[in-house]
Design a protein around this motif. Structure first.
Motif, PDB file in Angstrom:
ATOM      1  N   GLU A 162       6.305  10.358  -1.246  1.00  0.00           N
ATOM      2  CA  GLU A 162       6.334   9.401  -2.351  1.00  0.00           C
ATOM      3  C   GLU A 162       4.933   9.121  -2.898  1.00  0.00           C
ATOM      4  O   GLU A 162       4.781   8.750  -4.062  1.00  0.00           O
ATOM      5  CB  GLU A 162       6.989   8.098  -1.906  1.00  0.00           C
ATOM      6  CG  GLU A 162       6.242   7.356  -0.802  1.00  0.00           C
ATOM      7  CD  GLU A 162       6.939   6.072  -0.394  1.00  0.00           C
ATOM      8  OE1 GLU A 162       6.306   5.275   0.302  1.00  0.00           O
ATOM      9  OE2 GLU A 162       8.105   5.878  -0.773  1.00  0.00           O
ATOM     10  N   THR A 163       3.906   9.317  -2.061  1.00  0.00           N
ATOM     11  CA  THR A 163       2.534   9.149  -2.545  1.00  0.00           C
ATOM     12  C   THR A 163       2.219  10.192  -3.604  1.00  0.00           C
ATOM     13  O   THR A 163       1.671   9.875  -4.672  1.00  0.00           O
ATOM     14  CB  THR A 163       1.531   9.273  -1.381  1.00  0.00           C
ATOM     15  OG1 THR A 163       1.729   8.192  -0.478  1.00  0.00           O
ATOM     16  CG2 THR A 163       0.100   9.230  -1.904  1.00  0.00           C
ATOM     17  N   ALA A 174       4.335  11.785  -5.371  1.00  0.00           N
ATOM     18  CA  ALA A 174       5.165  11.519  -6.543  1.00  0.00           C
ATOM     19  C   ALA A 174       4.477  10.526  -7.472  1.00  0.00           C
ATOM     20  O   ALA A 174       4.632  10.591  -8.699  1.00  0.00           O
ATOM     21  CB  ALA A 174       6.532  10.991  -6.106  1.00  0.00           C
ATOM     22  N   ASP A 205       0.322   2.122  -6.335  1.00  0.00           N
ATOM     23  CA  ASP A 205       0.081   2.311  -4.913  1.00  0.00           C
ATOM     24  C   ASP A 205      -0.669   1.124  -4.317  1.00  0.00           C
ATOM     25  O   ASP A 205      -0.320   0.618  -3.236  1.00  0.00           O
ATOM     26  CB  ASP A 205      -0.722   3.599  -4.703  1.00  0.00           C
ATOM     27  CG  ASP A 205      -0.589   4.168  -3.303  1.00  0.00           C
ATOM     28  OD1 ASP A 205       0.230   3.656  -2.516  1.00  0.00           O
ATOM     29  OD2 ASP A 205      -1.314   5.132  -2.987  1.00  0.00           O
TER      30      ASP A 205
END
Length: 487
Positions: A304-305, A307, A371
Motif C-alpha cells: 500500500e505504500t 500504491a 502517508d
C-alpha cells in the motif's frame, strides 16, 4: 641527559621569552575573540539546540521541503486565470509590467504576447482550491490538506540568486542554509542520523536541467556540523560510508576512539570549535554506517505504500523514492529534509516539458501527505512545495496555441504548505488579472522564512549568529510572520 619532559619545559620557556610580545598580543586577541564567541555561541540544550530560543509554542518539529528547482509555472499549475483566454497573443500592457526588469531571454523581444494556459483547471475538495486537473490530479485530491500561497514574491530573477535567497536569505553565496539555521537553533532529534539531510532527483523534461549546487545546503559561517548531508542516488548513499575491505566494525570503532582522543587533545590546546565539530561529525559518520543502510532498506514497506507513492518509489534516486525516504527520515527524527527536483526551467516549450515534470511529482507529493497523516506525523511535520520563482504570463519566443515558453518571474508566484501548524484547505493571497503582480496579501520570501521558523517555535529575530562584527539571521533585517495562515 635531560629527560624529554625537562627538554620540553626548556623549549617552552625559551619560546615564551623569545616571543613574549607576540604572546601578549595573542592573549589580548584571544580575550577579545572570546567575548565575540560568547555572543555568537548561545547556550545549547540537550539536543544541541540553543537553550531557551523557542519563544512560541512549536506546531512543527520537522520540515520536509519539496523544492522544485527551475521555477514551476504558477499560471499552468495553481493560479487559474480563465479570462486570459480572450487576451491570447495580446501584448502585455505596460501598466501591468510596471517597468519590471526582464531577463536576457526576453528583454530583446519586440512584443510580450500573453500566453493563457492550455490546461484544464478544477476546484478540488471542500475548500474549492483551483488546481490543474490534467497534470496534478493527485495533489488536487489532497487540496483540503494544503494551504496554497498565491502571493509569494522575490526580487531575484535568475536561478542561482533566487535559489540562494529562498534557501539562505541572501542572493549571494556564503550564508547558512535554512536547514542549517534550523538545526543550529533546535539541534538534532536523532542520535543515528544527521539533523539535516538532502536528496536530489532529476526531472523527466526534455530540456537539460540545471544542476543544484552544494552551497544551497552549506552551513556558511555556522559550525560545520550543521551543513546538510546529501544522499547519493548511486553507489554508497553517503560517500565512504562503507568500510574498506578487511576493516570490520570493531576495528573501525577502535580507530574512531583513537582519533577522537587525538582530536580532543588538539581541541583542548587550540580552543577551535571546528575541532569539536569534527569530533561530533566523525562519531555521527560511524553511527551512519549502520543507520543509513537501514534507512534505505525499503524492501519491507507494504504494497500500500508503493500504491501511494507510485512504482517509481522502488527506483533509487527518483522523486518518488526520495519522498518515501523523507517520510522514513521524519519517522527517525531528522529535523530538516530537503528534496531538490530539477528540470522546471521551461523557456521554450511548456506543453512539452510541464507534463513530464508533473508526472514525476504529482502522485508522490500527494502520497507523502497521505502517508504522513496515516502515521500521525503530518500534524507536526511541515511540508513545503515550490520553486525559486514562477513563470511569466507572456510567451518567450513565438507563441502558438500548442507551443509557448515562459521566462523567469519572481514578482508573484505560488507555493504551498501542509501540516505542521498551517491552516488546511486555505488559499492565501492573490495575483492580479495577469498573474503578474501581487494583488492581495503579499508574502515575501523573508516572510515565508519567518513563518517557517515561527511554526518550529522560533522567533526569527532571535535566531542570530555573530560573524565578522555583526549579527546575522536567516531573514536578515526583514520578515514578518504570516499569521493568517496559522492554524
Amino acid at each position: 641527559m635531560l629527560s624529554p619532559e625537562s627538554t620540553a619545559d626548556r623549549l617552552n620557556r625559551r619560546q615564551f621569552f623569545e616571543s613574549g610580545s607576540l604572546r601578549l598580543g595573542s592573549a589580548a586577541l584571544a580575550w577579545m575573540l572570546g567575548r565575540e564567541l560568547a555572543r555568537s555561541e548561545l547556550p545549547r540544550d540537550g539536543l544541541g539546540g540553543i537553550d531557551g530560543l523557542r519563544r512560541v509554542a512549536p506546531k512543527a518539529n520537522r520540515v520536509i521541503f519539496l523544492f522544485q528547482s527551475g521555477g514551476p509555472s504558477h499560471l499552468d499549475l495553481y493560479d487559474h486565470k480563465p479570462d486570459l483566454a480572450k487576451r491570447f497573443g495580446e501584448d502585455l500592457p505596460p501598466s501591468v509590467r510596471g517597468g519590471q526588469r526582464l531577463t536576457g531571454f526576453t528583454k530583446g523581444q519586440k512584443t510580450l504576447p500573453v500566453a493563457p494556459s492550455k490546461y484544464r483547471f478544477e476546484r478540488f475538495g471542500e475548500s474549492g482550491a483551483w488546481v490543474n486537473a490534467d497534470l496534478l490530479p493527485h495533489i488536487g485530491s489532497v487540496a483540503d490538506e494544503i494551504c496554497f500561497i498565491k502571493s509569494i514574491h522575490s526580487e531575484a530573477i535568475n536561478h542561482d540568486p533566487a535559489r540562494m535567497v529562498i534557501q539562505t536569505g541572501h542572493q549571494l553565496a556564503g550564508r547558512p542554509s535554512m536547514g542549517s539555521w534550523v538545526t543550529y537553533g533546535l539541534g538534532n532529534a536523532s542520535r543515528d542520523l544527521p539533523a539535516f539531510m538532502v536528496l536530489n532527483s532529476h526531472g523527466s523534461c526534455k530540456r537539460t536541467p540545471q544542476p543544484v549546487s552544494a552551497r544551497l545546503w552549506g552551513s556558511g559561517f555556522l559550525p560545520s556540523q550543521h551543513q546538510g548531508v546529501k544522499l547519493q542516488s548511486t553507489g554508497d548513499p553517503v560517500l565512504f560510508v562503507s568500510n574498506p575491505d578487511g576493516v570490520d566494525r570493531a576495528t573501525q570503532r577502535r580507530a574512531m576512539d583513537s582519533l577522537a582522543s587525538l582530536n580532543a587533545l588538539k581541541a583542548a590546546r587550540a580552543g577551535d570549535p571546528e575541532i569539536d565539530a569534527r569530533i561530533r561529525q566523525y562519531e555521527m559518520a560511524f553511527r551512519m554506517q549502520a543507520s543509513v543502510p537501514e534507512l534505505l532498506d525499503i524492501d519491507h514497506e507494504p504494497a500500500e505504500t508503493f500504491a501511494l507513492y507510485g512504482d517509481d518509489a522502488k527506483t533509487r534516486g527518483t522523486f518518488a523514492a526520495n519522498c518515501l525516504l523523507a517520510r522514513r527520515m521524519a519517522e527517525r527524527g531528522v529535523r530538516f529534509v530537503q528534496l531538490y527536483h530539477v528540470g522546471w526551467d521551461h523557456h521554450q516549450n511548456v506543453p512539452r516539458d510541464l507534463p513530464l515534470q508533473c508526472g514525476d511529482v504529482d502522485r508522490a507529493s500527494a502520497g507523502l501527505l497521505v502517508d504522513l497523516k496515516r502515521r500521525g506525523l503530518l500534524e507536526d511535520t511541515l511540508v513545503i512545495w515550490g520553486g525559486e520563482f514562477g513563470r511569466t504570463v507572456f510567451s518567450q519566443g513565438i507563441l502558438t496555441r500548442d507551443v509557448y515558453g515562459r521566462d523567469h518571474h519572481g514578482r508573484c508566484f505560488t507555493m504551498w504548505m501542509a501540516g505542521g501548524g498551517v491552516k488546511p484547505g486555505l488559499t492565501w493571497g492573490a495575483s492580479d488579472d495577469f498573474g503578474y503582480s501581487v494583488a492581495e496579501d503579499g508574502v515575501h520570501v523573508h516572510d515565508l522564512q519567518a513563518t517557517i521558523l515561527h511554526l518550529l517555535g522560533i522567533d526569527h529575530t532571535q535566531l542570530t549568529y555573530r560573524f565578522q562584527g555583526r549579527e546575522y539571521r536567516l531573514t536578515d533585517i526583514h520578515g514578518e510572520v504570516v499569521r493568517g495562515i496559522l492554524a
